[in-house]
Design an enzyme around this catalytic site. Sequence first.
Site: not given
Ligand code: IMP
Length: 185
Positions: A104-105, A108, A170, A157
């Site tokens: 995963e990237d 959060d 990207r 972000f």
């Molecule tokens: P989560 O569900 O909040 O853990 O977020 C996961 C997804 O939200 C990641 O796979 C990203 O696609 C997106 N995301 C969360 N934070 C960022 C950020 O700082 N930049 C870009 N995408 C983010």
Amino acid sequence: MSEAPNRWDHDVEVMIDAERIAARTRELGQEITAFYKNSPVCVISILKGSVIFAADLVRALDLPLSMEFVGISSYGNETESSGVVQITADLTRSIEGLDVLIVEDIIDTGLTMRYLLENLATRHPKSLRVCTLLHKPEGARVKVPMDWVGFTIPNAFVIGYGLDYAGLYRNLPYIGVYRGPTSED
Ligand code: IMP
């Protein structure tokens, strides 16, 4: 940051440069290679954000591996996850009985990864592990297991190296904090 960017003269503060990303990816590659010890691994890259990291990470793995992709779209605004997730592209094969490594990237809130882990677990892999390039602990709303983390970062972000803002950026070779367009019209 209310409007989607339609221009390329962006203002980005570099957080992690390309050299640091490459060095950390090599380290992760060595750790993951040592962990799986020559066993076959199915690497699942989460579209679209993890594609660039996954492409570099697999080249740092000295293992017999296959690659799969899962497309995810989460509802919410552009910078905040809602936790409501939809699979937009699914695996092309069964993962039953396989050692699976999700790449995963960024994690959060953890809501996306929780959904993915629950979904993939129903397909009965032998093991399910997680490697995320970035982790934002301040944003955590649910606890998810993270076996390998590239960098722990503050609650900003970020864009670049696979991560987007409104579909752009990207392709930046570094990870940075998006500050908006360079100049106002
Ligand atoms: P989560 O569900 O909040 O853990 O977020 C996961 C997804 O939200 C990641 O796979 C990203 O696609 C997106 N995301 C969360 N934070 C960022 C950020 O700082 N930049 C870009 N995408 C983010």
